[in-house]
Design a protein around this motif. Structure first.
Motif, PDB file in Angstrom:
ATOM      1  N   GLU A 160       0.844  -1.199   0.000  1.00  0.00           N
ATOM      2  CA  GLU A 160       0.000   0.000   0.000  1.00  0.00           C
ATOM      3  C   GLU A 160       0.877   1.246   0.000  1.00  0.00           C
ATOM      4  N   PHE A 161       1.940   1.225   0.813  1.00  0.00           N
ATOM      5  CA  PHE A 161       2.831   2.376   0.914  1.00  0.00           C
ATOM      6  C   PHE A 161       4.285   1.908   0.841  1.00  0.00           C
ATOM      7  N   TYR A 162       5.128   2.810   0.323  1.00  0.00           N
ATOM      8  CA  TYR A 162       6.566   2.533   0.222  1.00  0.00           C
ATOM      9  C   TYR A 162       7.344   3.659   0.884  1.00  0.00           C
ATOM     10  N   ASP A 163       8.555   3.309   1.313  1.00  0.00           N
ATOM     11  CA  ASP A 163       9.451   4.274   1.930  1.00  0.00           C
ATOM     12  C   ASP A 163      10.686   4.433   1.054  1.00  0.00           C
ATOM     13  N   GLU A 164      11.410   5.508   1.281  1.00  0.00           N
ATOM     14  CA  GLU A 164      12.693   5.680   0.615  1.00  0.00           C
ATOM     15  C   GLU A 164      13.594   4.516   1.000  1.00  0.00           C
ATOM     16  N   GLY A 165      14.287   3.953   0.010  1.00  0.00           N
ATOM     17  CA  GLY A 165      15.156   2.814   0.261  1.00  0.00           C
ATOM     18  C   GLY A 165      14.485   1.473   0.048  1.00  0.00           C
ATOM     19  N   ASP A 166      13.156   1.447  -0.047  1.00  0.00           N
ATOM     20  CA  ASP A 166      12.458   0.191  -0.320  1.00  0.00           C
ATOM     21  C   ASP A 166      12.765  -0.293  -1.728  1.00  0.00           C
ATOM     22  N   GLU A 167      12.675  -1.600  -1.912  1.00  0.00           N
ATOM     23  CA  GLU A 167      12.833  -2.179  -3.239  1.00  0.00           C
ATOM     24  C   GLU A 167      11.462  -2.439  -3.863  1.00  0.00           C
ATOM     25  N   ARG A 196      14.840  -5.585  -9.629  1.00  0.00           N
ATOM     26  CA  ARG A 196      14.622  -4.819  -8.414  1.00  0.00           C
ATOM     27  C   ARG A 196      15.036  -3.362  -8.626  1.00  0.00           C
ATOM     28  N   PHE A 197      14.171  -2.463  -8.217  1.00  0.00           N
ATOM     29  CA  PHE A 197      14.445  -1.030  -8.287  1.00  0.00           C
ATOM     30  C   PHE A 197      14.373  -0.464  -6.871  1.00  0.00           C
ATOM     31  N   THR A 198      15.381   0.322  -6.498  1.00  0.00           N
ATOM     32  CA  THR A 198      15.414   0.929  -5.172  1.00  0.00           C
ATOM     33  C   THR A 198      14.878   2.348  -5.252  1.00  0.00           C
ATOM     34  N   ILE A 199      13.970   2.685  -4.338  1.00  0.00           N
ATOM     35  CA  ILE A 199      13.362   4.013  -4.323  1.00  0.00           C
ATOM     36  C   ILE A 199      14.357   5.020  -3.754  1.00  0.00           C
ATOM     37  N   THR A 200      14.737   5.975  -4.560  1.00  0.00           N
ATOM     38  CA  THR A 200      15.644   7.042  -4.151  1.00  0.00           C
ATOM     39  C   THR A 200      15.152   8.363  -4.727  1.00  0.00           C
ATOM     40  N   GLY A 201      15.733   9.460  -4.208  1.00  0.00           N
ATOM     41  CA  GLY A 201      15.430  10.772  -4.765  1.00  0.00           C
ATOM     42  C   GLY A 201      13.996  11.205  -4.603  1.00  0.00           C
ATOM     43  N   VAL A 202      13.410  10.943  -3.426  1.00  0.00           N
ATOM     44  CA  VAL A 202      12.017  11.329  -3.182  1.00  0.00           C
ATOM     45  C   VAL A 202      11.950  12.190  -1.920  1.00  0.00           C
ATOM     46  N   ASP A 203      10.879  12.950  -1.795  1.00  0.00           N
ATOM     47  CA  ASP A 203      10.629  13.697  -0.565  1.00  0.00           C
ATOM     48  C   ASP A 203      10.241  12.713   0.540  1.00  0.00           C
ATOM     49  N   ARG A 204      10.655  13.050   1.775  1.00  0.00           N
ATOM     50  CA  ARG A 204      10.362  12.142   2.888  1.00  0.00           C
ATOM     51  C   ARG A 204      10.078  12.935   4.153  1.00  0.00           C
ATOM     52  N   TYR A 205       9.040  12.524   4.869  1.00  0.00           N
ATOM     53  CA  TYR A 205       8.775  13.105   6.181  1.00  0.00           C
ATOM     54  C   TYR A 205       9.911  12.735   7.135  1.00  0.00           C
ATOM     55  N   LEU A 206      10.283  13.688   7.992  1.00  0.00           N
ATOM     56  CA  LEU A 206      11.250  13.350   9.027  1.00  0.00           C
ATOM     57  C   LEU A 206      10.603  12.394  10.022  1.00  0.00           C
TER      58      LEU A 206
END
Length: 362
Positions: A160-167, A196-206
């Motif tokens: 449902e949701f992904y985080d920075e660094g997730d594959e 596999r693609f790694t999620i990078t370069g996105v905005d992220r909540y602290l």
């Protein structure tokens, strides 16, 4: 004597003429398709008029071995073909059937046009919506080159949701028969037709207090102090409650309250973040910073009550370029009290187990 011999010959010829000859090898056509190293041999057998029931029992088998698999044939391979049929039916139909086994030599297969693993996934475009760790991810094919443009990409076991660094695991699906027919040799990777693609370069909540820079906190402290004026930090919103809590009489002027802030001084600040197990729940914010000030609420007649007040800033974000930002204009006074315990319970998230609060060092 000559007459007897003639009779025997006639009887033999009549008996010979009673049989029908069926040469399965001559009636069978073998065709090869695909490309060198990935060839497939197929057979088809014509029938003879009046013998349809017999030909329904004919089975032409392509014999495979550990070293020779149909679908992976190469030029020069010799493939054995065997013929099986209902022998009892052939006897009843007076058939003389020729067909046991024979070998077909594979030839004229073209060289495969190699589509590398990287080329196969060259059309992948991942689209992110939202802010990590609440990203949603979709995938599409943006290639305009054959045969990659016909590949269908899908996300394996999507979340449902992904985080920075997730594959994100993307699977490539295509018409394998069409690929072979067009002599495309599509290469696999270590995990088949997935990548596999790694999620990078996105905005992220602290999500950690250590990420809050002192420069940003300084901006909040200064901006928060500016809210304790007539607009928009009108003390009338909190004054009546504070005076009543402290047991201090209050007055009005022309039917209006006359509460005002006096001498707000910065005390402390707290970073609050939702706990991971509640991340993404409806109606829940991710983080905020609460800035605490000490001061007083006064009235025009000089009465005053010592008051602590809290200014809150929500949604602190680290942008894709690494800068950390907050909308200062979203800051507003959320609470004021003459009781220190009320303020501590608020900034420490004492009444909400969904969140963890950390005091910022400054």
């Amino acid at each position: 004597m000559a007459l007897a011999l003639a009779v025997i010959i006639v009887i033999y010829l009549v008996g010979f003429a009673r049989y029908t000859y069926v040469n399965l090898s001559e009636l069978t056509t073998a065709e090869v398709s695909g490309y060198d190293g990935h060839g497939t041999l197929r057979t088809s057998t014509a029938t003879m008029a009046g013998l349809e029931d017999f030909f329904q029992t004919v089975d032409v088998s392509i014999l495979e071995t550990d070293d020779m698999v149909n679908g992976e044939l190469s030029n020069g391979d010799k493939v054995e073909i065997s013929y099986n049929y209902n022998k009892e039916l052939a006897k009843n139909l007076s058939l003389r059937v020729r067909g046991g086994s024979e070998f077909v030599t594979i030839k004229n297969l073209p060289e495969g046009k190699v589509i590398t693993y990287d080329e196969l996934f060259s059309g992948v475009k991942l689209t992110y919506e939202g802010i990590a760790p609440l990203l949603t991810v979709s995938v599409e094919n943006v290639s305009t080159s054959s045969p990659v443009e016909d590949v269908v990409y899908s996300i394996v076991e999507p979340k449902e949701f992904y985080d920075e660094g997730d594959e994100v695991i993307v699977e490539a699906t295509f018409d394998e028969e069409a690929a072979v027919a067009n002599a495309y040799d599509i290469q696999e990777g270590e995990e088949g037709y997935t990548k596999r693609f790694t999620i990078t370069g996105v905005d992220r909540y602290l999500t950690d207090a250590s990420e809050v820079p002192s420069t940003l906190l300084d901006q909040m402290k200064e901006h928060g102090a500016s809210l304790f004026g007539t607009e928009p930090g009108d003390a009338n919103e909190f004054g009546l409650r504070v005076f009543m809590s402290a047991g201090v009489m209050y007055t009005t002027s022309g039917g209006e309250y006359t509460f005002a802030w006096r001498n707000p001084v910065y005390i402390s600040s707290y970073f609050t973040c939702i706990n991971e197990e509640h991340m993404g729940e409806p109606g829940q914010q991710i983080n905020d910073i609460k800035v605490v000030y000490d001061g007083a609420i006064i009235q025009s007649d000089g009465r005053s009550v010592s008051t602590e007040a809290v200014v809150v800033y929500k949604d602190i974000i680290r942008k894709a370029d690494g800068t950390i930002v907050v909308d200062l204009d979203s800051g507003h006074i959320v609470s004021a009290s003459n009781k220190d315990s009320d303020i501590k319970n608020l900034v420490r998230a004492s009444d909400d187990a969904n969140y963890t609060s950390t005091k910022l060092e400054q």
